[in-house]
Design a protein around this motif. Structure first.
Motif, short mmCIF file in Angstrom:
data_model
loop_
_atom_site.label_atom_id
_atom_site.label_comp_id
_atom_site.label_asym_id
_atom_site.label_seq_id
_atom_site.Cartn_x
_atom_site.Cartn_y
_atom_site.Cartn_z
N LEU A 121 0.64 -1.12 -0.01
CA LEU A 121 -0.01 -0.04 0.04
C LEU A 121 0.85 1.36 -0.02
O LEU A 121 0.42 2.27 -0.51
N PRO A 122 1.93 1.28 0.71
CA PRO A 122 2.84 2.74 0.84
C PRO A 122 3.33 2.88 -0.61
O PRO A 122 3.35 3.96 -0.93
N LEU A 123 3.66 1.76 -1.28
CA LEU A 123 4.12 1.81 -2.94
C LEU A 123 2.94 2.46 -3.52
O LEU A 123 2.96 3.44 -4.43
N VAL A 124 1.65 1.97 -3.53
CA VAL A 124 0.48 2.57 -4.34
C VAL A 124 0.32 3.90 -4.00
O VAL A 124 0.30 4.95 -5.06
N GLU A 125 0.46 4.49 -2.61
CA GLU A 125 0.24 5.86 -2.54
C GLU A 125 1.31 6.70 -2.78
O GLU A 125 0.77 7.78 -3.21
N ARG A 126 2.55 6.09 -2.84
CA ARG A 126 3.55 7.01 -3.42
C ARG A 126 3.25 7.29 -4.82
O ARG A 126 3.60 8.17 -5.33
N LEU A 127 3.21 6.23 -5.65
CA LEU A 127 3.00 6.39 -7.04
C LEU A 127 1.67 6.96 -7.35
O LEU A 127 1.68 7.88 -8.15
N SER A 128 0.68 7.10 -6.47
CA SER A 128 -0.36 8.15 -7.01
C SER A 128 -0.10 9.34 -6.75
O SER A 128 -1.04 10.32 -7.44
N ARG A 129 0.83 9.78 -6.08
CA ARG A 129 0.98 11.34 -5.70
C ARG A 129 1.29 12.02 -7.12
O ARG A 129 1.68 13.26 -7.09
N SER A 130 2.16 11.25 -8.08
CA SER A 130 2.48 11.98 -9.28
C SER A 130 1.68 11.44 -10.64
O SER A 130 1.20 10.20 -10.46
N ALA A 131 1.50 12.39 -11.75
CA ALA A 131 1.07 11.88 -12.88
C ALA A 131 1.74 10.69 -13.37
O ALA A 131 1.10 9.79 -13.96
N ALA A 132 2.94 10.78 -13.38
CA ALA A 132 3.63 9.41 -14.00
C ALA A 132 3.02 8.03 -13.10
O ALA A 132 3.15 7.34 -13.78
N GLY A 133 3.28 8.35 -11.87
CA GLY A 133 2.65 7.29 -11.31
C GLY A 133 1.39 6.76 -11.46
O GLY A 133 0.98 5.46 -11.40
N ARG A 134 0.57 7.61 -11.55
CA ARG A 134 -1.03 7.29 -11.82
C ARG A 134 -1.06 6.97 -13.22
O ARG A 134 -1.95 5.70 -13.44
N THR A 135 -0.19 7.20 -14.16
CA THR A 135 -0.23 6.56 -15.58
C THR A 135 0.11 5.04 -15.29
O THR A 135 -0.28 4.14 -15.89
N MET A 136 1.18 4.88 -14.35
CA MET A 136 1.61 3.32 -14.38
C MET A 136 0.66 2.59 -13.89
O MET A 136 0.53 1.28 -14.39
N LEU A 137 -0.12 3.00 -12.79
CA LEU A 137 -1.05 2.31 -12.26
C LEU A 137 -2.27 2.26 -12.98
O LEU A 137 -3.14 1.21 -12.90
N THR A 138 -2.90 3.21 -13.71
CA THR A 138 -4.18 3.12 -14.27
C THR A 138 -4.25 3.32 -15.74
O THR A 138 -5.35 3.55 -16.36
N SER A 139 -3.22 3.64 -16.64
CA SER A 139 -3.24 3.66 -18.02
C SER A 139 -3.88 2.53 -18.97
O SER A 139 -4.41 2.93 -19.95
N THR A 140 -3.85 1.38 -18.32
CA THR A 140 -4.87 0.42 -18.99
C THR A 140 -6.42 0.81 -19.27
O THR A 140 -6.86 0.43 -20.19
#
Length: 276
Positions: A155-174
């Motif tokens: 979860l801490p990694l998901v939260e950290r990624l979600s804070r940047s546009a690049a991280g949100r792209t990695m998580l949800t671009s599908t």
């Protein structure tokens, strides 16, 4: 307003209790919103406030997804059962043939509710069930991979990624063509929803035999497809139009598989126009 409702659904072993979580806001004619597999009702948050200016909006967590408990023993996660669940849900809430809009699996359910004459109009956004065998295998493979990755991420990694546009792209671009627009807390919540979806595996398994092949006569039907849908490619919309000849087929420029986030104003207008 968030709430739950419980009701009985027929099964071979007799009526079974089902509980569904939902949120309701707005006024006007009732409009039911159904999300896709692995998602939750908050997928509709970008459009709910717009829709609520003209509709009594009921956004639902499908059984085994979001805050809705899984189905009891004896009820399958198949199209027939889920259609029965929402027929009973509408009765429990005294919704007389609401309008319905659905995305992906929710779009397929919306069309089935229309075919059963349980609703007064259908808007299906990238609905499942119009795939070729190869397209279905590809989509299911992507979904299984997304869930596998989400379950392995702390979860801490998901939260950290979600804070940047690049991280949100990695998580949800599908599923989003414009993932940077998604709020960080929404990305965390929907990643957790994918991880915790108790109905995911059985729903996906039952989908291997699903093909929507019948017309939906006698009520307005809109089928809308994002031009950048990476999960269910947009040529499936052309197939849907062949099967439902009187459907309005709408192109959603620049939108992905879950277009509500990519262009809320356009999607809300399509749903409102389709539910008049």
């Amino acid at each position: 307003m968030s709430a739950t409702v419980s009701f009985k659904v027929p099964s071979p072993a007799g009526p079974q209790p089902v509980t569904v979580s939902y949120a309701r806001v707005g006024r006007g004619e009732p409009l039911l919103l159904l999300h896709g597999i692995g998602h939750h009702r908050q997928a509709w948050d970008p459009v709910v406030d717009i829709l609520a200016t003209e509709r009594d909006v009921i956004a639902v967590d499908l059984p085994g997804f979001g805050a809705s408990p899984g189905l009891p023993e004896g009820l399958a996660y198949d199209l027939a059962t889920t259609t029965s669940v929402f027929g009973a849900f509408c009765e429990a809430l005294e919704l007389d043939r609401p309008h319905v809009a659905g995305n992906s699996l929710g779009g397929l359910l919306a069309l089935e509710l229309g075919r059963e004459k349980l609703v007064r109009s259908v808007t299906a956004l990238s609905p499942a069930g119009f795939w070729s065998p190869a397209e279905r295998r590809y989509a299911f493979g992507v979904l299984l991979t997304m869930r596998h990755i989400a379950r392995r991420m702390p979860l801490p990694l998901v939260e950290r990624l979600s804070r940047s546009a690049a991280g949100r792209t990695m998580l949800t671009s599908t599923i989003y063509a414009r993932p940077g627009l998604r709020a960080p807390e929404a990305v965390v919540a929907e990643t957790l929803a994918l991880v915790r979806a108790t109905g995911f595996d059985e729903t996906l398994r039952s989908g291997t035999a699903v093909q929507f092949t019948e017309d939906v006569p006698g009520l307005p039907v809109t089928v809308a497809w994002g031009t950048r849908d990476m999960l269910l490619v947009r040529r499936q919309g052309v197939r849907a139009k062949r099967i439902i000849p009187k459907a309005r087929l709408v192109r959603l420029p620049g939108c992905g598989h879950c277009p509500m986030n990519d262009d809320p104003a356009l999607v809300a207008r399509v749903i409102l126009d389709g539910s008049r």
